[in-house]
Design a protein around this motif. Structure first.
Motif, short mmCIF file in Angstrom:
data_model
loop_
_atom_site.label_atom_id
_atom_site.label_comp_id
_atom_site.label_asym_id
_atom_site.label_seq_id
_atom_site.Cartn_x
_atom_site.Cartn_y
_atom_site.Cartn_z
N THR A 2 0.85 -1.19 0.00
CA THR A 2 0.00 0.00 0.00
C THR A 2 0.88 1.24 0.00
O THR A 2 1.80 1.35 0.79
CB THR A 2 -0.90 0.02 1.25
OG1 THR A 2 -1.66 -1.18 1.28
CG2 THR A 2 -1.84 1.20 1.21
N ARG A 3 0.58 2.14 -0.89
CA ARG A 3 1.32 3.40 -0.94
C ARG A 3 0.69 4.42 -0.01
O ARG A 3 -0.54 4.52 0.05
CB ARG A 3 1.33 3.96 -2.34
CG ARG A 3 2.18 3.19 -3.28
CD ARG A 3 2.28 3.90 -4.59
NE ARG A 3 3.30 3.29 -5.39
CZ ARG A 3 3.64 3.71 -6.57
NH1 ARG A 3 3.03 4.75 -7.11
NH2 ARG A 3 4.58 3.12 -7.25
N ARG A 4 1.53 5.18 0.67
CA ARG A 4 1.05 6.26 1.53
C ARG A 4 0.71 7.46 0.67
O ARG A 4 1.37 7.73 -0.34
CB ARG A 4 2.12 6.65 2.54
CG ARG A 4 2.34 5.60 3.59
CD ARG A 4 3.53 5.92 4.45
NE ARG A 4 3.31 7.08 5.30
CZ ARG A 4 4.25 7.62 6.07
NH1 ARG A 4 5.46 7.10 6.10
NH2 ARG A 4 3.99 8.67 6.81
N LYS A 5 -0.32 8.17 1.06
CA LYS A 5 -0.71 9.41 0.40
C LYS A 5 -0.28 10.54 1.31
O LYS A 5 -0.80 10.69 2.41
CB LYS A 5 -2.22 9.45 0.19
CG LYS A 5 -2.73 8.34 -0.70
CD LYS A 5 -4.24 8.40 -0.80
CE LYS A 5 -4.79 7.30 -1.66
NZ LYS A 5 -6.26 7.39 -1.75
N ILE A 6 0.71 11.32 0.85
CA ILE A 6 1.32 12.36 1.68
C ILE A 6 1.35 13.69 0.94
O ILE A 6 1.71 13.74 -0.24
CB ILE A 6 2.75 11.96 2.09
CG1 ILE A 6 2.73 10.68 2.93
CG2 ILE A 6 3.43 13.09 2.86
CD1 ILE A 6 4.09 10.13 3.23
N GLN A 29 -9.32 11.22 4.50
CA GLN A 29 -8.58 10.84 5.71
C GLN A 29 -7.39 9.94 5.44
O GLN A 29 -6.52 9.80 6.27
CB GLN A 29 -9.52 10.14 6.71
CG GLN A 29 -10.30 11.05 7.57
CD GLN A 29 -9.43 11.77 8.60
OE1 GLN A 29 -8.24 11.52 8.74
NE2 GLN A 29 -10.03 12.67 9.32
N GLU A 30 -7.33 9.32 4.28
CA GLU A 30 -6.19 8.47 3.95
C GLU A 30 -4.91 9.28 3.75
O GLU A 30 -3.81 8.75 3.84
CB GLU A 30 -6.48 7.65 2.69
CG GLU A 30 -7.54 6.59 2.88
CD GLU A 30 -7.74 5.78 1.61
OE1 GLU A 30 -6.84 5.77 0.75
OE2 GLU A 30 -8.79 5.15 1.50
N TRP A 31 -5.08 10.56 3.46
CA TRP A 31 -3.92 11.43 3.24
C TRP A 31 -3.31 11.87 4.56
O TRP A 31 -4.02 12.20 5.50
CB TRP A 31 -4.35 12.67 2.45
CG TRP A 31 -4.53 12.40 1.00
CD1 TRP A 31 -5.65 11.88 0.40
CD2 TRP A 31 -3.59 12.62 -0.04
NE1 TRP A 31 -5.45 11.77 -0.94
CE2 TRP A 31 -4.20 12.23 -1.24
CE3 TRP A 31 -2.31 13.13 -0.06
CZ2 TRP A 31 -3.55 12.32 -2.46
CZ3 TRP A 31 -1.66 13.22 -1.27
CH2 TRP A 31 -2.28 12.82 -2.46
N GLU A 32 -1.99 11.90 4.59
CA GLU A 32 -1.25 12.48 5.71
C GLU A 32 -0.75 13.84 5.23
O GLU A 32 -0.07 13.92 4.21
CB GLU A 32 -0.07 11.62 6.10
CG GLU A 32 -0.44 10.25 6.62
CD GLU A 32 0.80 9.41 6.86
OE1 GLU A 32 1.52 9.67 7.84
OE2 GLU A 32 1.05 8.52 6.03
N ASN A 62 -6.20 14.58 8.42
CA ASN A 62 -5.01 14.09 9.12
C ASN A 62 -3.88 15.09 8.93
O ASN A 62 -2.97 14.86 8.13
CB ASN A 62 -4.65 12.70 8.57
CG ASN A 62 -3.56 12.02 9.36
OD1 ASN A 62 -3.15 12.50 10.42
ND2 ASN A 62 -3.08 10.92 8.85
#
Length: 75
Positions: A2-6, A29-32, A62
């Protein structure tokens, strides 16, 4: 994997740019979101904006913000 969304916002100002990015890219909310703002007065206003109706798109996101500058040296 899983790739992080930043999103890294270097110079958050009052949250206006971040608000536009959230809307444009439909960030959830998946984004940091990591924000940096050196000016303490602007930083405090941004913290208030996160909780206000004026920038409601920032609410319940987030977001981690630091009252620091982003630069290549400490001067």
């Amino acid at each position: 994997m899983t790739r992080r969304k930043i999103l890294i916002d270097c110079g958050t100002h009052l949250g206006m740019g971040c608000s536009q990015m959230i809307k444009h890219f439909e960030m959830d909310q998946e984004w940091e979101i990591f924000g940096f703002e050196a000016n303490p007065y602007v930083f405090d206003a941004y913290v208030k904006n996160i909780k206000s109706e004026k920038y409601s798109v920032l609410t319940d996101k987030n977001i981690k913000i630091e009252n620091k500058a982003v630069w290549i040296s400490d001067e």
